[in-house]
Design an enzyme around this catalytic site. Structure first.
Site, mmCIF file in Angstrom:
data_model
loop_
_atom_site.group_PDB
_atom_site.id
_atom_site.type_symbol
_atom_site.label_atom_id
_atom_site.label_comp_id
_atom_site.label_asym_id
_atom_site.label_seq_id
_atom_site.Cartn_x
_atom_site.Cartn_y
_atom_site.Cartn_z
ATOM 1 N N LYS A 252 52.445 -14.043 20.261
ATOM 2 C CA LYS A 252 52.246 -12.449 20.314
ATOM 3 C C LYS A 252 53.328 -11.815 19.463
ATOM 4 O O LYS A 252 54.529 -12.140 19.700
ATOM 5 C CB LYS A 252 52.365 -12.061 21.781
ATOM 6 C CG LYS A 252 51.575 -10.707 21.943
ATOM 7 C CD LYS A 252 50.244 -10.993 22.320
ATOM 8 C CE LYS A 252 49.470 -9.280 22.536
ATOM 9 N NZ LYS A 252 48.045 -9.706 22.722
ATOM 10 N N GLY B 129 34.286 1.400 34.215
ATOM 11 C CA GLY B 129 34.804 1.442 32.493
ATOM 12 C C GLY B 129 33.668 0.926 31.858
ATOM 13 O O GLY B 129 33.160 0.009 31.663
ATOM 14 N N GLY C 123 33.478 1.416 28.091
ATOM 15 C CA GLY C 123 34.116 1.540 27.029
ATOM 16 C C GLY C 123 33.250 0.280 25.995
ATOM 17 O O GLY C 123 32.175 0.213 26.331
ATOM 18 N N VAL D 247 33.478 -2.804 25.869
ATOM 19 C CA VAL D 247 32.980 -4.185 26.556
ATOM 20 C C VAL D 247 32.069 -3.526 27.678
ATOM 21 O O VAL D 247 31.074 -4.264 27.880
ATOM 22 C CB VAL D 247 34.152 -4.853 27.095
ATOM 23 C CG1 VAL D 247 33.628 -6.043 27.842
ATOM 24 C CG2 VAL D 247 35.144 -5.482 25.918
HETATM 25 P P1 NAD Z 1 37.768 0.744 25.799
HETATM 26 O O1 NAD Z 1 39.185 1.283 25.635
HETATM 27 O O2 NAD Z 1 36.955 0.564 24.809
HETATM 28 O O3 NAD Z 1 37.222 1.111 27.253
HETATM 29 C C1 NAD Z 1 37.838 1.404 28.507
HETATM 30 C C2 NAD Z 1 37.151 2.343 29.092
HETATM 31 O O4 NAD Z 1 37.574 2.538 30.720
HETATM 32 C C3 NAD Z 1 37.249 3.726 28.355
HETATM 33 O O5 NAD Z 1 35.636 4.165 28.391
HETATM 34 C C4 NAD Z 1 37.829 4.521 29.272
HETATM 35 O O6 NAD Z 1 37.417 5.768 29.553
HETATM 36 C C5 NAD Z 1 37.710 3.974 31.027
HETATM 37 N N1 NAD Z 1 38.553 3.979 31.866
HETATM 38 C C6 NAD Z 1 40.004 4.200 31.508
HETATM 39 N N2 NAD Z 1 40.580 4.443 32.930
HETATM 40 C C7 NAD Z 1 39.566 4.475 33.760
HETATM 41 C C8 NAD Z 1 39.615 4.460 35.185
HETATM 42 N N3 NAD Z 1 40.823 4.603 35.825
HETATM 43 N N4 NAD Z 1 38.335 4.250 36.001
HETATM 44 C C9 NAD Z 1 37.106 4.056 34.980
HETATM 45 N N5 NAD Z 1 37.152 4.098 33.799
HETATM 46 C C10 NAD Z 1 38.413 4.065 33.182
HETATM 47 O O7 NAD Z 1 38.468 -0.937 26.123
HETATM 48 P P2 NAD Z 1 37.638 -2.244 26.038
HETATM 49 O O8 NAD Z 1 37.879 -2.764 24.652
HETATM 50 O O9 NAD Z 1 36.056 -1.899 26.409
HETATM 51 O O10 NAD Z 1 38.218 -3.076 27.134
HETATM 52 C C11 NAD Z 1 38.296 -2.730 28.277
HETATM 53 C C12 NAD Z 1 39.038 -3.912 29.133
HETATM 54 O O11 NAD Z 1 38.796 -5.047 28.762
HETATM 55 C C13 NAD Z 1 40.600 -3.538 28.856
HETATM 56 O O12 NAD Z 1 41.181 -3.938 30.142
HETATM 57 C C14 NAD Z 1 40.948 -4.795 27.872
HETATM 58 O O13 NAD Z 1 42.209 -5.042 27.777
HETATM 59 C C15 NAD Z 1 40.203 -5.652 28.336
HETATM 60 N N6 NAD Z 1 39.557 -6.503 27.158
HETATM 61 C C16 NAD Z 1 39.038 -6.243 26.130
HETATM 62 C C17 NAD Z 1 38.674 -7.255 25.140
HETATM 63 C C18 NAD Z 1 37.836 -6.538 23.792
HETATM 64 O O14 NAD Z 1 37.550 -7.586 23.123
HETATM 65 N N7 NAD Z 1 37.483 -5.511 23.658
HETATM 66 C C19 NAD Z 1 38.988 -8.628 24.971
HETATM 67 C C20 NAD Z 1 39.779 -8.970 26.362
HETATM 68 C C21 NAD Z 1 39.942 -8.093 27.341
#
Ligand code: NAD
Length: 357
Positions: free
Chosen positions: A90, A188, A190, A192
């Protein structure tokens, strides 16, 4: 350097609480561009150390080092468990991504990555955009996930892996992967979470959705006929499965006693606030899918994509996340341990085998 300096350096770096068996930790500097970065290579037993680059305004060098050491070790386990022939690393750049990050700084970072001669492969993480990675890629070939090397946004693959993991969890707890009629709380929506919700909807699940961002909730209500709840209630609603896809540390001493679902399986990183929370879930009879096992689809897509190769290999490996979780759940039940303890053990066994080979 006198003895005092040597011992101060030793305690700040080598005795750092997160320092484990890290192979190499590089403090990378470029005065012209203001780059201050730490690149941590934790373990290259299984292959070059793959892990993202994070740009964050750390308040102290120690905080940056903590993140680099902790996250690089996490990548070793994640890559090993996902069956990738890659080690864990990292990089962290100490800068405010909105105010201090520049193209030149990212290029200087690329030159430092290149000096590591392929023992570390970088990719996007928090605070880093596709354009930033293009700048890095102008100075090193040891980059994944750029438009030239990858499949683009890893989130759909993460969502695919989470969906497969939910089905494997359902098979373990309910005896079937059939999600038709199951009530699922997705926290959440977002990149994913929304895609996981779509897959669940298509499989016939009844969705309860929550997000602090109201437009995301409205979209889900319209698209999936879902019910909305306050994000703070997402874990305690009457549901069969709870799917955390927002932030980490959501499973803790306050929330665990309130969970109604029999399964917790979602994408969020670092869901357990402490290791004791995994034991608390087990005591309550709640099956927990270890986060780094179920959310590996994204890193799989970054690791295995190559130009013009399509995504079949990525999909196959991502779908195998369900099989890996099934093995984890069965072994945890047999050994009376928690799924995250078994996930760690499987990763460590693969590493030990790699060291002997
Ligand atoms: P993102 O930022 O696109 O989505 C996160 C969503 O969560 C947003 O819509 C945000 O408004 C919402 N949110 C934030 N705080 C919140 C709360 N307290 N209650 C409810 N909703 C809340 O992120 P993402 O890429 O969708 O990733 C989501 C999670 O998965 C993260 O923890 C990320 O580290 C993990 N992750 C993502 C990936 C990837 O490929 N994107 C891979 C591995 C892990």
């Amino acid at each position: 350097m006198n003895a005092l300096h040597t011992s101060v350096l030793h305690s700040a770096v080598f005795d750092h609480p997160e320092m484990g068996a890290h192979e190499n930790v590089v403090f990378a500097q470029d005065r012209d561009t203001g780059l201050s970065a730490i690149i941590a290579v934790h373990d290259t037993t299984l292959g070059p150390a793959l892990g993202g680059c994070r740009v964050w305004p750390y308040e102290t060098a120690s905080a940056a080092l903590t993140d680099a050491l902790r996250l690089s070790r996490g990548m070793t386990y994640k890559n090993a468990l996902a069956g990738l022939d890659l080690g864990g690393g990292k990089a962290v750049i100490v800068a405010d991504p909105r105010k201090e990050k520049t193209v030149e700084m990212m290029e200087a970072f690329g030159r430092h990555v290149d000096r590591l001669a392929g023992t570390y492969i970088t990719a996007e993480d928090v605070g880093v955009s596709p354009d930033d990675m293009e700048a890095v890629a102008r100075h090193t070939a040891h980059v994944r996930g750029t438009s030239a090397t990858g499949l683009g946004d890893p989130s759909p693959y993460t969502a695919l892996g989470v969906f497969e993991g939910i089905k494997a969890s359902a098979r373990h707890v309910f005896g079937s992967t059939d999600l038709d009629g199951k009530t699922v709380s997705v926290q959440g929506l977002g990149h994913v979470g929304f895609d996981v919700a779509r897959r669940l909807h298509e499989a016939g699940a009844k969705l309860i959705v929550s997000d602090i961002h109201a437009p995301a909730v409205l979209r889900a209500l319209e698209a999936f006929g879902a019910t909305a709840v306050d994000p703070a209630e997402a874990h305690r609603v009457q549901a069969d499965i709870f799917v955390p896809c927002a932030l980490g540390a959501g499973l803790n001493a306050a929330t665990i006693p309130q969970i109604e679902a029999r399964i917790v399986a979602g994408a969020a990183n670092n869901q357990l606030q402490t290791p004791a929370d995994g034991i608390a879930l087990k005591k309550r009879g709640i099956l927990y899918a270890p986060d780094y096992a179920i959310n590996a689809g994204g890193v799989i897509s970054i690791a295995l994509a190559s130009p013009g190769s399509g995504d079949t290999a990525v999909r196959d490996k991502t779908q195998a996340i369900g099989d890996t979780l099934a093995v984890i759940f069965e072994r945890a039940a047999r050994e009376e341990s928690t799924p995250e303890q078994v996930a760690d053990a499987i990763a460590e066994e693969r590493l030990a085998k790699g060291r002997r080979a």
